[in-house]
Design an enzyme around this catalytic site. Sequence first.
Site, short mmCIF file in Angstrom:
data_model
loop_
_atom_site.label_atom_id
_atom_site.label_comp_id
_atom_site.label_asym_id
_atom_site.label_seq_id
_atom_site.Cartn_x
_atom_site.Cartn_y
_atom_site.Cartn_z
N ASP A 487 21.66 -10.58 20.09
CA ASP A 487 23.07 -10.93 20.03
C ASP A 487 23.81 -10.21 18.91
OD1 ASP A 487 23.69 -12.70 22.05
OD2 ASP A 487 22.96 -14.46 20.97
C1 GLC Z 1 24.38 -15.39 15.70
C2 GLC Z 1 22.89 -15.43 15.46
C3 GLC Z 1 22.12 -15.20 16.72
C4 GLC Z 1 22.62 -16.08 17.82
C5 GLC Z 1 24.14 -16.00 17.95
C6 GLC Z 1 24.61 -17.01 18.96
O1 GLC Z 1 24.75 -14.12 16.10
O2 GLC Z 1 22.49 -14.48 14.50
O3 GLC Z 1 20.76 -15.46 16.47
O4 GLC Z 1 22.05 -15.71 19.00
O5 GLC Z 1 24.76 -16.25 16.73
O6 GLC Z 1 25.95 -17.06 19.13
C1 GLC Z 2 19.44 -16.57 19.55
C2 GLC Z 2 20.13 -16.67 20.89
C3 GLC Z 2 19.50 -15.77 21.91
C4 GLC Z 2 19.37 -14.38 21.38
C5 GLC Z 2 18.65 -14.36 20.05
C6 GLC Z 2 18.61 -12.99 19.42
O1 GLC Z 2 18.18 -17.13 19.63
O2 GLC Z 2 20.10 -18.00 21.36
O3 GLC Z 2 20.27 -15.75 23.08
O4 GLC Z 2 18.68 -13.61 22.32
O5 GLC Z 2 19.31 -15.23 19.16
O6 GLC Z 2 19.84 -12.59 18.95
#
Ligand code: GLC
Ligand code: GLC
Length: 814
Positions: A487
């Site tokens: 993400d």
């Molecule tokens: C932030 C976190 C990531 C997560 C995302 C969800 O970017 O670092 O882990 O998946 O928020 O919105």
């Molecule tokens: C968080 C989010 C997931 C994403 C991950 C890596 O766990 O829930 O959707 O893939 O972060 O950013």
Amino acid sequence: MKYGHFDDEKREYVITQPDTPLPWINYLGCQSYFGIISNTAGGYSFYRDARLRRVTRYRYNNVPYDLGGRYIYLRDDESGEFWSPSWQPTRHNVEDYTCRHGLGYTVIGSRYNGIEARSNYFVPLDEDLEIWRLTVTNQRSHPASLSVFSSIEFCLWDANDDATNFQRNFSVGQVEIEDGVIYHKTEYRERRNHFAYFACSGHTEGFDTQREAFVGPYRGWDKPVAVERGRLSNSVAHGWAPIGVHHVKLELGPQETQEVIFLLGYHENPQEQKFDPPDSQTVNKKTVKPIIAKYLDPANVDSAFDRLRRYWDGLLAVCQVETPDLHTNRMVNVWNAYQCMATFNLSRSASFYESGIGRGLGFRDSNQDLLGFVQMVPVRARGRILDLAATQLPTGGAYHQYQPLTKRGNNDVGSNFNDDPHWLIIGVSAYLKETGDWSILDEPVPYDNAPGSEQPLYEHLRRSFQYTLDRLGPHGLPLIGRADWNDCLNLNCFSDTPGQSFQTTTNKDGKVAESVFIAALFVLAGRELAGIARRRGRIDEAQRYLAEVAKMEDTVRKYGWDGEWFLRAYDDFGRKVGSNECAEGKIFIETQGFCVLAGIGLDDGRAETALQSVSKHLATEHGIILQQPAYSKYYLELGEISSYPPGYKENAGIFCHNNPWVMIAETRVGNGDRAHDYYARINPSAREPISDLHRCEPYVYAQMIAGRDAPTHGEAKNSWLTGTAAWNYYAITQWILGIRPSFEGLEIRPVVPKGWRGFKATRMFRGATYHITVTRVGEGNQLALRVNGVPLEGAVVPPPVEGQREITVNVTLK
Ligand code: GLC
Ligand code: GLC
């Protein structure tokens, strides 16, 4: 230092010291009414949606930690002294404190001045209520006169509004009290047809429902004035902060035990029967009274608790293993499976780290969660798949999240996370392999929930696949969109404005930045889809998918390989991400794990080379780091990943979710030693002795462990709700132990450490129980199977024939 221990027999984790490094929580409820409960009775409850139907209030990020809960106070009416058996909120020096977190229940208690008190908190199956069963024993040699006070604070339903909109909320709270039951009916007068209630089995000396009357001005939950005084004031909340408190007196002879049952529940009335009498404003309680009466009866509480225990025994019986490694056994047999239920139910919404107001169910996350859940309750997995698919857009793309209460896509977060659609193929394929229920593919499912747009689920999968083909970039690799699995790798974001959301801000048209990760996911999903198509008799289609997959593999070989590992991406300038050419972020874990897991590089040595690079550059004693070197500064063209200080989260943290990809990859190259070694490094049970460093619960996975660039290397965060749960379960059971549902039957292909003499497993699959014994006679992974004594060609044990209930499989490994 350790703060407790596993009780493997009872399937409980027993905490013996209340001040754990962080609140160590458990979940109550596994259907529609849920609660989180910490080891000191902190936490809150909600009905279905942690944001929109919050029953009780909780204060996040509090000082001290974890305030707001299911608190009980005991008061010695002779001395006036009072305390809480769960330690919080009064934090007395109690003796013999224990918290037993079990499967769907938690028992917390202690002894103080010769009074022992324990409460068992649980949610009965098929009910929207929680039971607190309090037992108090007088261990003194003389009688004791005690007062018991229960307490909870109601949330005014929408937890976000509740925490922010005080100008309204200080005026809307309403309650009713009848027969000692406290009814929380805020907003019931207008558009709600649901209320909460708090009941008690004992004779109530009094009640309080206005917070200030109970705690007293400028006091906290640690020293409520009413408890100190030993008397409640029968306050009736109107506005401000509605709470529920009962007062029950207990006279206990020496060694006498008495119990009190408290019920906290959620109830809905039919719209036309909201009030009783109909023209009044009084809550109609006729529909709820029988439920209350039922569970205030100890015999019914007993049977509800038994039923819950049997339910879990049944769920866990689906897969039980006996390996030489205690930590493997514990996690597979109990805790990892249990955690998979929580992630299935709650996605990433409500934990000690997820506030329950931010996120609904993620499309990508929920599909992956199925990998660890589908074998437990396939019918619920089926329902989830259909719900998810109904939020898919006609383009094949998907809303990134949807709200569990409405089942509608969440517009605030939108779509264009270009990996999303493929996870639906992965989820459906896992379901088909587990159940053999091909009928799901014919279910009519709408796009974007629009009536009239229904098409068979199978068509949704085709569109998922096509989505990527319609979005290829300059190298023929998939365009990344807002982000792929990571993400925080936001290659089209270019955000320079504080506070902007990295995930939804998009300043580039997205025609250049490409993801090697999505390419690998496309290869994996494409193979699954081809397998599905072939079994539906669509041979040409299957071949077309495989041709696209082969083409993509080629593209990865040409443009996705850096010499010693797979590249991660190309940025908006067409420059490499995750290459030796980069100043920082030279190598990423995702593509090493996922390319090999998808089968890329297995035939040309790249798989081994990439995994060697992982071991050399990314593996630490606490797990495998996401990328190295960490980004030491903010890179506009990379986005959120570089916003985190080095060593945390996606910036070179150990992101436990993707460690299993490497474990699986190691099994694909036949390296069972390394696969299991990586498994052990992040296994929470194995990390129990270093609880002071790890800090999170030793019985569930955390999303992240700080990487080596952080001063806190080895410290975990964000436990419970993470894709780590499903992926680890999947990696250990299906790839390392190798017990793997497939379209044709149960494939058994262990890739375990050389030093293991073997292992045993029982696996229920499509109506039969497979008793599996694996014996090692050599050091390799070569297999010979006997099924019910008869040698089997290959490693796929066919599904049971009509009437077959028990199947014995003997495997020799050499
Ligand atoms: C932030 C976190 C990531 C997560 C995302 C969800 O970017 O670092 O882990 O998946 O928020 O919105
Ligand atoms: C968080 C989010 C997931 C994403 C991950 C890596 O766990 O829930 O959707 O893939 O972060 O950013």
